[in-house]
Design a protein around this motif. Sequence first.
Motif, PDB file in Angstrom:
ATOM      1  N   ALA A  89       6.307   8.836  -2.757  1.00  0.00           N
ATOM      2  CA  ALA A  89       5.161   9.059  -1.871  1.00  0.00           C
ATOM      3  C   ALA A  89       5.038  10.531  -1.490  1.00  0.00           C
ATOM      4  O   ALA A  89       3.932  11.045  -1.275  1.00  0.00           O
ATOM      5  CB  ALA A  89       5.304   8.205  -0.612  1.00  0.00           C
ATOM      6  N   GLY A  90       6.181  11.231  -1.435  1.00  0.00           N
ATOM      7  CA  GLY A  90       6.163  12.647  -1.085  1.00  0.00           C
ATOM      8  C   GLY A  90       5.457  13.517  -2.103  1.00  0.00           C
ATOM      9  O   GLY A  90       5.111  14.666  -1.811  1.00  0.00           O
ATOM     10  N   HIS A  91       5.210  12.987  -3.299  1.00  0.00           N
ATOM     11  CA  HIS A  91       4.489  13.734  -4.321  1.00  0.00           C
ATOM     12  C   HIS A  91       2.975  13.652  -4.121  1.00  0.00           C
ATOM     13  O   HIS A  91       2.232  14.412  -4.738  1.00  0.00           O
ATOM     14  CB  HIS A  91       4.834  13.191  -5.714  1.00  0.00           C
ATOM     15  CG  HIS A  91       6.197  13.575  -6.187  1.00  0.00           C
ATOM     16  ND1 HIS A  91       6.432  14.576  -7.106  1.00  0.00           N
ATOM     17  CD2 HIS A  91       7.429  13.101  -5.856  1.00  0.00           C
ATOM     18  CE1 HIS A  91       7.730  14.691  -7.328  1.00  0.00           C
ATOM     19  NE2 HIS A  91       8.357  13.804  -6.583  1.00  0.00           N
ATOM     20  N   PHE A  92       2.520  12.730  -3.269  1.00  0.00           N
ATOM     21  CA  PHE A  92       1.092  12.496  -3.128  1.00  0.00           C
ATOM     22  C   PHE A  92       0.548  12.770  -1.726  1.00  0.00           C
ATOM     23  O   PHE A  92      -0.612  13.148  -1.572  1.00  0.00           O
ATOM     24  CB  PHE A  92       0.763  11.037  -3.482  1.00  0.00           C
ATOM     25  CG  PHE A  92       1.086  10.662  -4.892  1.00  0.00           C
ATOM     26  CD1 PHE A  92       0.183  10.899  -5.920  1.00  0.00           C
ATOM     27  CD2 PHE A  92       2.294  10.058  -5.204  1.00  0.00           C
ATOM     28  CE1 PHE A  92       0.478  10.538  -7.229  1.00  0.00           C
ATOM     29  CE2 PHE A  92       2.590   9.701  -6.512  1.00  0.00           C
ATOM     30  CZ  PHE A  92       1.681   9.940  -7.523  1.00  0.00           C
ATOM     31  N   LEU A  93       1.375  12.537  -0.705  1.00  0.00           N
ATOM     32  CA  LEU A  93       0.889  12.589   0.674  1.00  0.00           C
ATOM     33  C   LEU A  93       1.675  13.599   1.500  1.00  0.00           C
ATOM     34  O   LEU A  93       2.807  13.949   1.169  1.00  0.00           O
ATOM     35  CB  LEU A  93       1.027  11.207   1.335  1.00  0.00           C
ATOM     36  CG  LEU A  93       0.281  10.037   0.677  1.00  0.00           C
ATOM     37  CD1 LEU A  93       0.662   8.741   1.382  1.00  0.00           C
ATOM     38  CD2 LEU A  93      -1.222  10.260   0.737  1.00  0.00           C
ATOM     39  N   ASP A  94       1.051  14.050   2.601  1.00  0.00           N
ATOM     40  CA  ASP A  94       1.764  14.923   3.536  1.00  0.00           C
ATOM     41  C   ASP A  94       2.771  14.100   4.328  1.00  0.00           C
ATOM     42  O   ASP A  94       2.693  12.864   4.390  1.00  0.00           O
ATOM     43  CB  ASP A  94       0.768  15.597   4.484  1.00  0.00           C
ATOM     44  CG  ASP A  94      -0.004  14.592   5.314  1.00  0.00           C
ATOM     45  OD1 ASP A  94       0.472  14.229   6.387  1.00  0.00           O
ATOM     46  OD2 ASP A  94      -1.088  14.146   4.855  1.00  0.00           O
ATOM     47  N   ALA A  95       3.737  14.783   4.934  1.00  0.00           N
ATOM     48  CA  ALA A  95       4.844  14.113   5.620  1.00  0.00           C
ATOM     49  C   ALA A  95       4.359  13.224   6.762  1.00  0.00           C
ATOM     50  O   ALA A  95       4.861  12.119   6.968  1.00  0.00           O
ATOM     51  CB  ALA A  95       5.833  15.155   6.152  1.00  0.00           C
ATOM     52  N   GLY A  96       3.361  13.695   7.522  1.00  0.00           N
ATOM     53  CA  GLY A  96       2.877  12.925   8.669  1.00  0.00           C
ATOM     54  C   GLY A  96       2.239  11.613   8.265  1.00  0.00           C
ATOM     55  O   GLY A  96       2.477  10.573   8.894  1.00  0.00           O
ATOM     56  N   THR A  97       1.421  11.623   7.221  1.00  0.00           N
ATOM     57  CA  THR A  97       0.769  10.392   6.773  1.00  0.00           C
ATOM     58  C   THR A  97       1.791   9.392   6.260  1.00  0.00           C
ATOM     59  O   THR A  97       1.699   8.183   6.529  1.00  0.00           O
ATOM     60  CB  THR A  97      -0.266  10.699   5.669  1.00  0.00           C
ATOM     61  OG1 THR A  97      -1.246  11.608   6.191  1.00  0.00           O
ATOM     62  CG2 THR A  97      -0.962   9.430   5.211  1.00  0.00           C
ATOM     63  N   ILE A  98       2.774   9.863   5.498  1.00  0.00           N
ATOM     64  CA  ILE A  98       3.832   8.970   5.012  1.00  0.00           C
ATOM     65  C   ILE A  98       4.543   8.314   6.193  1.00  0.00           C
ATOM     66  O   ILE A  98       4.780   7.100   6.211  1.00  0.00           O
ATOM     67  CB  ILE A  98       4.854   9.732   4.151  1.00  0.00           C
ATOM     68  CG1 ILE A  98       4.185  10.314   2.909  1.00  0.00           C
ATOM     69  CG2 ILE A  98       6.001   8.814   3.739  1.00  0.00           C
ATOM     70  CD1 ILE A  98       5.080  11.246   2.115  1.00  0.00           C
ATOM     71  N   ALA A  99       4.858   9.112   7.200  1.00  0.00           N
ATOM     72  CA  ALA A  99       5.575   8.589   8.363  1.00  0.00           C
ATOM     73  C   ALA A  99       4.760   7.530   9.082  1.00  0.00           C
ATOM     74  O   ALA A  99       5.289   6.502   9.519  1.00  0.00           O
ATOM     75  CB  ALA A  99       5.913   9.731   9.322  1.00  0.00           C
ATOM     76  N   MET A 100       3.446   7.765   9.225  1.00  0.00           N
ATOM     77  CA  MET A 100       2.608   6.797   9.930  1.00  0.00           C
ATOM     78  C   MET A 100       2.531   5.469   9.186  1.00  0.00           C
ATOM     79  O   MET A 100       2.559   4.395   9.787  1.00  0.00           O
ATOM     80  CB  MET A 100       1.208   7.381  10.143  1.00  0.00           C
ATOM     81  CG  MET A 100       1.169   8.483  11.201  1.00  0.00           C
ATOM     82  SD  MET A 100      -0.487   9.090  11.579  1.00  0.00           S
ATOM     83  CE  MET A 100      -0.859  10.081  10.128  1.00  0.00           C
ATOM     84  N   LEU A 101       2.441   5.519   7.848  1.00  0.00           N
ATOM     85  CA  LEU A 101       2.340   4.289   7.065  1.00  0.00           C
ATOM     86  C   LEU A 101       3.676   3.550   7.006  1.00  0.00           C
ATOM     87  O   LEU A 101       3.728   2.324   7.164  1.00  0.00           O
ATOM     88  CB  LEU A 101       1.858   4.611   5.648  1.00  0.00           C
ATOM     89  CG  LEU A 101       0.379   4.996   5.543  1.00  0.00           C
ATOM     90  CD1 LEU A 101       0.067   5.521   4.153  1.00  0.00           C
ATOM     91  CD2 LEU A 101      -0.509   3.808   5.859  1.00  0.00           C
ATOM     92  N   VAL A 102       4.764   4.278   6.793  1.00  0.00           N
ATOM     93  CA  VAL A 102       6.077   3.638   6.721  1.00  0.00           C
ATOM     94  C   VAL A 102       6.423   2.964   8.038  1.00  0.00           C
ATOM     95  O   VAL A 102       7.099   1.928   8.068  1.00  0.00           O
ATOM     96  CB  VAL A 102       7.152   4.672   6.327  1.00  0.00           C
ATOM     97  CG1 VAL A 102       8.551   4.104   6.526  1.00  0.00           C
ATOM     98  CG2 VAL A 102       6.977   5.093   4.869  1.00  0.00           C
ATOM     99  N   ASN A 103       5.910   3.505   9.131  1.00  0.00           N
ATOM    100  CA  ASN A 103       6.244   2.936  10.432  1.00  0.00           C
ATOM    101  C   ASN A 103       5.387   1.740  10.814  1.00  0.00           C
ATOM    102  O   ASN A 103       5.346   1.339  11.980  1.00  0.00           O
ATOM    103  CB  ASN A 103       6.193   4.019  11.501  1.00  0.00           C
ATOM    104  CG  ASN A 103       7.500   4.768  11.583  1.00  0.00           C
ATOM    105  OD1 ASN A 103       8.431   4.333  12.239  1.00  0.00           O
ATOM    106  ND2 ASN A 103       7.597   5.881  10.877  1.00  0.00           N
ATOM    107  N   LEU A 104       4.725   1.152   9.806  1.00  0.00           N
ATOM    108  CA  LEU A 104       4.190  -0.199   9.982  1.00  0.00           C
ATOM    109  C   LEU A 104       5.314  -1.225   9.855  1.00  0.00           C
ATOM    110  O   LEU A 104       5.139  -2.391  10.206  1.00  0.00           O
ATOM    111  CB  LEU A 104       3.121  -0.486   8.925  1.00  0.00           C
ATOM    112  CG  LEU A 104       1.754   0.152   9.161  1.00  0.00           C
ATOM    113  CD1 LEU A 104       0.880  -0.036   7.947  1.00  0.00           C
ATOM    114  CD2 LEU A 104       1.095  -0.449  10.388  1.00  0.00           C
ATOM    115  N   ALA A 105       6.454  -0.786   9.357  1.00  0.00           N
ATOM    116  CA  ALA A 105       7.583  -1.696   9.144  1.00  0.00           C
ATOM    117  C   ALA A 105       8.005  -2.454  10.404  1.00  0.00           C
ATOM    118  O   ALA A 105       8.349  -3.636  10.313  1.00  0.00           O
ATOM    119  CB  ALA A 105       8.765  -0.921   8.558  1.00  0.00           C
ATOM    120  N   PRO A 106       8.011  -1.833  11.610  1.00  0.00           N
ATOM    121  CA  PRO A 106       8.409  -2.605  12.797  1.00  0.00           C
ATOM    122  C   PRO A 106       7.591  -3.871  13.011  1.00  0.00           C
ATOM    123  O   PRO A 106       8.116  -4.891  13.474  1.00  0.00           O
ATOM    124  CB  PRO A 106       8.199  -1.604  13.947  1.00  0.00           C
ATOM    125  CG  PRO A 106       8.416  -0.280  13.311  1.00  0.00           C
ATOM    126  CD  PRO A 106       7.837  -0.406  11.939  1.00  0.00           C
TER     127      PRO A 106
END
Length: 309
Positions: A89-106
């Motif tokens: 994912a780091g090859h396509f998106l900025d760090a903030g967007t990745i963090a926001m999407l991954v944190n749907l996990a909770p």
Amino acid sequence: MEKKLAVGAIVATVAMWASSFVVIRAFAEELSPGPLGLLRLLAGVITLSVMLLWLRRGRARLPGRRGLLLGAAFGVVWFAVYTLAFNWAGHFLDAGTIAMLVNLAPLMIALGGGFFFGEGFPRQLFAGMAVSLLGIGLITFAGTTGRLSLAGLLIALAAAVLYAVGMLIQKLTLRHTDPLTATWIACAAGVVALLPFIPQTIAEVGDASAGSIVGAVYMGIGPTALAFMFWGYAMMQFPAGRVAASTLSVPAIVVVMAWIFLAEVPPALAIIGGVICLVGVAIVQWRTPRRRGRGSHAEPTPDRAPAPA
């Protein structure tokens, strides 16, 4: 005292995990997902092995067959496959967007905790899911405008699912062994799963900068070895869904770190969508204190500890 130590472990873990988003983004162009993941896990398993030898005086206390299988499954899902998706994912998106999407996990973990661990289904669960889906819709729309990669969005969402599944398996593993041993077993299993990337890793390391190698080693020692051990300790003290809620602060930390170190900020629409996603997760995780009687002071439920600020 144990609860305070668990809260401290969560705070340290959240800080280290937030830094990993920035490191991944900084060196994503130099190392492919497989080699970066393998270097990270090698550093992690070496660190954990040293800790086991030191703390246990060379005597490993391995769990039974069930514990070993669960630990290996935890490692393959979270340490290997999730790491690949996260790095990709780091090859396509900025760090903030990745963090926001991954944190749907909770939110997903709250569902799993209710199904598999009897942690209940709060009434606000479906309201939170609806709010989070609205946020995902806005982030996806930002992708259709050309500001974000749709492939990257799908990969980050897949990483969120793997994150949730991995944490639920970790919770089961901790019924059979301690956090340090569980993390060591998982990390070792992750290394084995990524062994096919050895030739590619050797080829890329020769051309990579010293910074990318140091970054991969740091991720193995901090966000992998230490953070997962701390996280496992916290999981033994609090319900899975409540521990997962503490990661709500990760996207905000990541956005600040990415702005300072990488000079990048997600598109405005993606930020709005991410905030909405996190509001949905917060709704799911919110617990209304019980009251013992009329006029009494509100107290937390005995089996639920408030999430750290």
